[in-house]
Design an enzyme around this catalytic site. Sequence first.
Site: not given
Ligand code: PAF
Length: 279
Positions: A29-30, A184-185, A146, A32-33, A26, A148
């Site tokens: 981004l941090h 985590s953010s 993840g 973890g992403h 979504m 998490k």
């Molecule tokens: O983990 C997330 O960021 C959201 O739940 C996802 C999987 C992108 C669905 O919107």
Amino acid sequence: MEIIHTISELRSRLKVESLIVFVPTMGSLHAGHIDLMRVARERAGVGGCVIVSIFVNRLQFGPKEDFGKYPRTLSDDCDKCRAARVDVVFAPDESEMYPEPQTYLVEPSEIQHILEGAVRSGHYRGVATVVLKLFNMVQPQVAVFGKKDYQQCRVLDNMARQLNLPVEMLLAETVRADDGLALSSRNGYLSPNERTEAPQLSAALSAIKSALRKGERNFVALESHAQRTLMARGWLPDYIVIRRQSDLLPPSISDRALVVLAAARLGATRLIDNLEVSI
Ligand code: PAF
């Protein structure tokens, strides 16, 4: 790196690819992403295509959660994706994703009502629905999530299996700071004192894990000891529970694949964490 906003452009860009590794997000981004992108890049190798979607999904927000206030940082996020050697960012807008009211929904049965689902009604239905739509748009061979967000992983992994989706679900390990705190953010909201205290959550999970490994099987006693320990340190736990990995229901004595899950408030910040245990 290409940034694509429409499904038709996305389809024509991806039709030349034979290995698509997908990281749904979504945005905002941090670290973890970024780690999920590293895992995706590794899985895709030099020839595969790594695609990240960035879409703030209205459907997974409850009436008390502020969808409007969720941070939207597309240009920053794209810089991070570029640095992580992502090939394509898919950033559809609301009308591309939901051109009409979404009346067909994925219902993840009991698992959507427990643990995080108990405080976020409808959340996992919204997550499962948007992820199925994204899978249909991207048609990835591999998707990365993840651990998490363990319950989300379980909801989506079960969905992929039960609906026979032709996608390999790659569930990436939680990234932790040196003192054990899961990245985590939300960690950014902790005061310096709270940040010092925060690793006690993963310490509580580790203590349960080692007791289980040593043969302790009184699950309730382990859970309430951990609750009391954290409460004595000023935490407000929502739950600290031992569950089966497969469906997150309470285990019987013969279950071997377990997971310890916790959610607790430290000051104004709610942290979640989990630890898998095979006994
Ligand atoms: O983990 C997330 O960021 C959201 O739940 C996802 C999987 C992108 C669905 O919107």
